[in-house]
Design a protein around this motif. Structure first.
Motif, PDB file in Angstrom:
ATOM      1  N   ARG A   1      80.728 108.617 -70.753  1.00 61.05           N
ATOM      2  CA  ARG A   1      79.663 107.895 -71.467  1.00 61.05           C
ATOM      3  C   ARG A   1      78.396 108.741 -71.439  1.00 61.05           C
ATOM      4  NH1 ARG A   1      84.200 105.409 -69.319  1.00 61.05           N
ATOM      5  NH2 ARG A   1      84.263 103.190 -69.803  1.00 61.05           N
ATOM      6  N   LYS A   2      77.644 108.709 -72.524  1.00 57.53           N
ATOM      7  CA  LYS A   2      76.437 109.539 -72.571  1.00 57.53           C
ATOM      8  C   LYS A   2      75.569 109.193 -73.788  1.00 57.53           C
ATOM      9  CE  LYS A   2      78.872 113.243 -75.047  1.00 57.53           C
ATOM     10  NZ  LYS A   2      79.232 114.680 -75.044  1.00 57.53           N
ATOM     11  N   ILE A   3      74.317 109.644 -73.709  1.00 56.33           N
ATOM     12  CA  ILE A   3      73.435 109.608 -74.877  1.00 56.33           C
ATOM     13  C   ILE A   3      73.826 110.773 -75.768  1.00 56.33           C
ATOM     14  CG2 ILE A   3      71.058 109.601 -75.707  1.00 56.33           C
ATOM     15  CD1 ILE A   3      71.566 107.280 -73.850  1.00 56.33           C
ATOM     16  N   ILE A   4      74.137 110.491 -77.013  1.00 56.55           N
ATOM     17  CA  ILE A   4      74.538 111.548 -77.948  1.00 56.55           C
ATOM     18  C   ILE A   4      73.324 112.139 -78.648  1.00 56.55           C
ATOM     19  CG2 ILE A   4      75.873 112.072 -80.023  1.00 56.55           C
ATOM     20  CD1 ILE A   4      77.667 109.726 -79.309  1.00 56.55           C
ATOM     21  N   CYS A   5      72.366 111.267 -78.964  1.00 62.95           N
ATOM     22  CA  CYS A   5      71.228 111.696 -79.769  1.00 62.95           C
ATOM     23  C   CYS A   5      70.049 110.768 -79.526  1.00 62.95           C
ATOM     24  CB  CYS A   5      71.620 111.634 -81.238  1.00 62.95           C
ATOM     25  SG  CYS A   5      71.028 112.993 -82.199  1.00 62.95           S
ATOM     26  N   ASN A   6      68.840 111.331 -79.505  1.00 65.11           N
ATOM     27  CA  ASN A   6      67.614 110.530 -79.507  1.00 65.11           C
ATOM     28  C   ASN A   6      66.981 110.641 -80.884  1.00 65.11           C
ATOM     29  OD1 ASN A   6      67.367 111.904 -76.364  1.00 65.11           O
ATOM     30  ND2 ASN A   6      67.306 109.688 -76.568  1.00 65.11           N
ATOM     31  N   TYR A   7      66.693 109.497 -81.488  1.00 63.48           N
ATOM     32  CA  TYR A   7      66.033 109.477 -82.791  1.00 63.48           C
ATOM     33  C   TYR A   7      64.607 108.958 -82.618  1.00 63.48           C
ATOM     34  CZ  TYR A   7      70.628 110.118 -84.907  1.00 63.48           C
ATOM     35  OH  TYR A   7      71.854 110.612 -85.260  1.00 63.48           O
ATOM     36  N   GLY A   8      63.646 109.719 -83.109  1.00 60.39           N
ATOM     37  CA  GLY A   8      62.268 109.283 -82.957  1.00 60.39           C
ATOM     38  C   GLY A   8      61.351 109.924 -83.973  1.00 60.39           C
ATOM     39  N   LEU A   9      60.144 109.400 -84.039  1.00 56.48           N
ATOM     40  CA  LEU A   9      59.119 109.973 -84.901  1.00 56.48           C
ATOM     41  C   LEU A   9      58.695 111.328 -84.350  1.00 56.48           C
ATOM     42  CD1 LEU A   9      56.874 106.811 -85.316  1.00 56.48           C
ATOM     43  CD2 LEU A   9      58.493 107.687 -86.972  1.00 56.48           C
ATOM     44  N   ASP A  10      58.261 112.206 -85.240  1.00 54.64           N
ATOM     45  CA  ASP A  10      57.620 113.426 -84.777  1.00 54.64           C
ATOM     46  C   ASP A  10      56.389 113.017 -83.962  1.00 54.64           C
ATOM     47  OD1 ASP A  10      55.789 115.741 -84.737  1.00 54.64           O
ATOM     48  OD2 ASP A  10      57.209 116.636 -86.140  1.00 54.64           O
ATOM     49  N   PRO A  11      56.217 113.570 -82.753  1.00 58.43           N
ATOM     50  CA  PRO A  11      55.081 113.169 -81.911  1.00 58.43           C
ATOM     51  C   PRO A  11      53.731 113.275 -82.596  1.00 58.43           C
ATOM     52  CG  PRO A  11      56.573 114.569 -80.675  1.00 58.43           C
ATOM     53  CD  PRO A  11      57.057 114.576 -82.098  1.00 58.43           C
ATOM     54  N   LYS A  12      53.620 114.151 -83.583  1.00 52.88           N
ATOM     55  CA  LYS A  12      52.346 114.305 -84.287  1.00 52.88           C
ATOM     56  C   LYS A  12      51.935 113.033 -85.022  1.00 52.88           C
ATOM     57  CE  LYS A  12      52.954 119.281 -84.862  1.00 52.88           C
ATOM     58  NZ  LYS A  12      53.230 120.369 -85.824  1.00 52.88           N
ATOM     59  N   LEU A  13      52.911 112.150 -85.278  1.00 52.00           N
ATOM     60  CA  LEU A  13      52.603 110.868 -85.906  1.00 52.00           C
ATOM     61  C   LEU A  13      52.133 109.834 -84.882  1.00 52.00           C
ATOM     62  CD1 LEU A  13      55.634 110.560 -88.355  1.00 52.00           C
ATOM     63  CD2 LEU A  13      53.248 110.809 -89.017  1.00 52.00           C
ATOM     64  N   GLY A  14      52.296 110.146 -83.604  1.00 47.27           N
ATOM     65  CA  GLY A  14      51.954 109.181 -82.562  1.00 47.27           C
ATOM     66  C   GLY A  14      50.455 108.950 -82.457  1.00 47.27           C
ATOM     67  N   LYS A  15      50.092 107.755 -82.129  1.00 44.94           N
ATOM     68  CA  LYS A  15      48.684 107.368 -82.013  1.00 44.94           C
ATOM     69  C   LYS A  15      47.950 108.177 -80.953  1.00 44.94           C
ATOM     70  CE  LYS A  15      45.863 103.235 -81.133  1.00 44.94           C
ATOM     71  NZ  LYS A  15      45.905 101.807 -80.769  1.00 44.94           N
ATOM     72  N   TYR A  16      48.670 108.545 -79.893  1.00 47.45           N
ATOM     73  CA  TYR A  16      48.026 109.214 -78.763  1.00 47.45           C
ATOM     74  C   TYR A  16      48.487 110.663 -78.589  1.00 47.45           C
ATOM     75  CZ  TYR A  16      46.735 104.438 -77.489  1.00 47.45           C
ATOM     76  OH  TYR A  16      46.228 103.156 -77.498  1.00 47.45           O
ATOM     77  N   HIS A  17      48.912 111.314 -79.662  1.00 51.54           N
ATOM     78  CA  HIS A  17      49.453 112.664 -79.512  1.00 51.54           C
ATOM     79  C   HIS A  17      48.388 113.657 -79.037  1.00 51.54           C
ATOM     80  CE1 HIS A  17      52.042 116.090 -80.015  1.00 51.54           C
ATOM     81  NE2 HIS A  17      51.221 116.647 -80.882  1.00 51.54           N
ATOM     82  N   ARG A  18      47.218 113.664 -79.667  1.00 54.82           N
ATOM     83  CA  ARG A  18      46.148 114.587 -79.274  1.00 54.82           C
ATOM     84  C   ARG A  18      44.961 113.818 -78.702  1.00 54.82           C
ATOM     85  NH1 ARG A  18      46.320 119.905 -80.651  1.00 54.82           N
ATOM     86  NH2 ARG A  18      44.958 119.934 -78.827  1.00 54.82           N
ATOM     87  N   THR A  19      44.151 114.537 -77.959  1.00 53.60           N
ATOM     88  CA  THR A  19      42.971 113.934 -77.335  1.00 53.60           C
ATOM     89  C   THR A  19      42.026 113.427 -78.416  1.00 53.60           C
ATOM     90  OG1 THR A  19      43.156 115.267 -75.350  1.00 53.60           O
ATOM     91  CG2 THR A  19      40.969 114.431 -75.880  1.00 53.60           C
ATOM     92  N   TYR A  20      41.424 112.285 -78.141  1.00 56.14           N
ATOM     93  CA  TYR A  20      40.592 111.577 -79.123  1.00 56.14           C
ATOM     94  C   TYR A  20      39.210 111.322 -78.540  1.00 56.14           C
ATOM     95  CZ  TYR A  20      39.373 107.968 -82.586  1.00 56.14           C
ATOM     96  OH  TYR A  20      38.776 107.233 -83.581  1.00 56.14           O
ATOM     97  N   CYS A  21      38.178 111.667 -79.302  1.00 54.91           N
ATOM     98  CA  CYS A  21      36.810 111.404 -78.871  1.00 54.91           C
ATOM     99  C   CYS A  21      36.408 110.002 -79.310  1.00 54.91           C
ATOM    100  CB  CYS A  21      35.840 112.431 -79.451  1.00 54.91           C
ATOM    101  SG  CYS A  21      34.110 112.100 -79.001  1.00 54.91           S
ATOM    102  N   GLU A  22      36.123 109.147 -78.347  1.00 57.45           N
ATOM    103  CA  GLU A  22      35.758 107.773 -78.664  1.00 57.45           C
ATOM    104  C   GLU A  22      34.349 107.687 -79.258  1.00 57.45           C
ATOM    105  OE1 GLU A  22      37.874 105.433 -78.536  1.00 57.45           O
ATOM    106  OE2 GLU A  22      39.464 106.310 -77.315  1.00 57.45           O
ATOM    107  N   THR A  23      33.522 108.715 -79.025  1.00 59.92           N
ATOM    108  CA  THR A  23      32.162 108.739 -79.586  1.00 59.92           C
ATOM    109  C   THR A  23      32.180 109.191 -81.040  1.00 59.92           C
ATOM    110  OG1 THR A  23      31.272 109.247 -77.394  1.00 59.92           O
ATOM    111  CG2 THR A  23      29.825 109.652 -79.283  1.00 59.92           C
TER     112      THR A  23
END
Length: 420
Positions: free
Chosen positions: A252-274
């Motif tokens: 038994r095993k994980i065959i594949c992980n399916y996910g969004l490109d991390p660049k689409l993630g809300k928190y991928h890069r540092t964000y200036c709140e100001t």
């Protein structure tokens, strides 16, 4: 052995009696609706519902088991319509001391084989949590002690969205999981990557080489189920089989992980709140180069750059591939009516994304949309990096008609700002 699709992180917004469970989740997200969505629209074979320790949800589960279409099985889990196995889970926020000696917090998803087990877990955790009826509530213990309670009720603990800047181990508690779990670290058989990271990024940390990676949706609404998911090789659908797959046991095993490109993630890069902008360029960043503000939210990419201990990223040989794929709702030109038309013809989203030929899809929705679906399947749809995308950014990914609608909205907003 056969292949299945699994999403092991789905929230409940409200109980069937309309009691709040996960405040930020949709009201339509209840136990029964999640089961139906997986069977009727998504094609998910195993779903982890992670708010099942709430007494209100336990009541719903007991009622759900009376309808004759669902039943518990010996190897763990609830089978619904003989098509989906529901794993009973709980997301717990633990109190940790971070590397700076300050109090941090992290989310853990815990799964149990039976309703009896999660009932016992719920009762015990009510002594550590002020309001056990709500989801993801903070416990007065560390994950180091939580894992003992989970095992007491035959469960497993998986660190959730481990890199996100809020409520995660690597994000705001530690640079190494082993510092938290100590001699119990070997009991952690898997981690959840989260929406802003992927296998390539996670494998820059050596202690994760022997841990299975999971990609899950963390769904807060029904359409978001299977936004990220896993393809798994198992003998049948059950708690026992999923645990074996996470341990890579007996084939038994994980065959594949399916996910969004991390660049689409809300928190991928540092964000200036100001400045309210992403901070591009070399990582890591601790001060905004534009306004010199230190009021920043450290991005996943930047955080990993800060804590990684490998000079060269190299995944272990048995690491399954990570496929960049977007769900149907993200694909340009696919509105609600078109998706409904596809589902009426082909039954489930997994069928559309994985099993059908381009010609089959084209007969229903035309060549342009069929091309976009195939590009999404192959991970070739163009993306734009950014934490908060504007109407302009969104319009660049839309059809002509959608762009016209968006610009009408912009013009109307501009009119009311100029002439209040």
């Amino acid at each position: 052995m056969y292949e299945i699709f699994a999403d092991l992180h789905v929230h409940i917004g409200r109980s069937k009696s309309n009691k709040p469970i996960k405040i930020t989740a949709a009201r339509s997200l209840n136990f029964e609706n999640i089961a139906k969505e997986c069977v009727e629209k998504k094609g998910i074979n195993v779903v982890g519902i992670i708010d099942c320790a709430s007494p209100y949800v336990i009541e719903d589960i007991e009622e759900f088991l009376k309808n004759g279409e669902a039943y518990e099985i010996k190897d763990g889990g609830i089978i619904y319509k003989d098509k989906v196995c529901i794993l009973l889970g709980s997301e717990i926020e633990t109190s940790e001391i971070n590397d700076n000696g300050k109090t941090g917090s992290a989310h853990n998803i815990c799964f149990f084989p039976s309703l009896k087990d999660i009932k016992g877990f719920s009762k015990e955790m009510s002594t550590h949590i002020s309001n056990i009826t709500l989801s993801s509530q903070r416990a007065d213990i560390s994950a180091y002690y939580l894992i003992d309670i989970v095992e007491k009720y035959n469960g497993i603990l998986i660190p959730a969205h481990v890199f996100t800047p809020h409520k995660s181990f690597y994000g705001n508690c530690t640079d190494r999981l082993e510092k938290i779990f100590k001699e119990k670290f070997n009991k952690i058989i898997a981690i959840e990557l989260g929406l802003s990271s992927d296998t390539f990024l996670a494998d820059e940390i050596s202690e994760l080489e022997t841990r299975t990676f999971l990609t899950n949706s963390d769904a807060h609404s029904l359409p978001k189920i299977a936004r990220e998911y896993n393809k798994i090789l198992v003998e049948d659908i059950s708690f026992k089989e999923i645990v074996k797959a996470l341990k890579n046991e007996d084939g038994r095993k994980i065959i594949c992980n399916y996910g969004l490109d991390p660049k689409l993630g809300k928190y991928h890069r540092t964000y200036c709140e100001t400045c309210e902008k992403n901070i591009p360029g070399d990582a890591p960043v601790t001060t905004c180069p534009n306004c010199a503000s230190k009021n920043i939210t450290m991005g996943v990419f930047d955080r990993i750059e800060m804590i990684k201990d490998k000079k060269e990223t190299k995944s272990p040989k048995n690491r399954p591939p990570y496929i960049y794929q977007v769900p149907l709702t993200f694909i340009p030109g696919l509105g609600g009516k078109t998706i409904e038309k596809l589902l009426n013809t082909f039954e489930t989203e997994m069928n559309i994304l994985h099993k059908l030929s381009k010609d089959d899809i084209e007969q229903v929705v035309g060549e342009k949309i069929a091309n976009n679906i195939i590009l999404a399947r192959e991970g070739k749809l163009g993306i734009q990096e950014g934490r908060r995308r504007s109407l302009w950014t969104y319009s660049c990914c839309c059809t002509i008609n959608q762009k016209i609608d968006i610009w009408w909205v912009i013009l109307i907003i501009h009119f009311f700002i100029k002439f209040p």
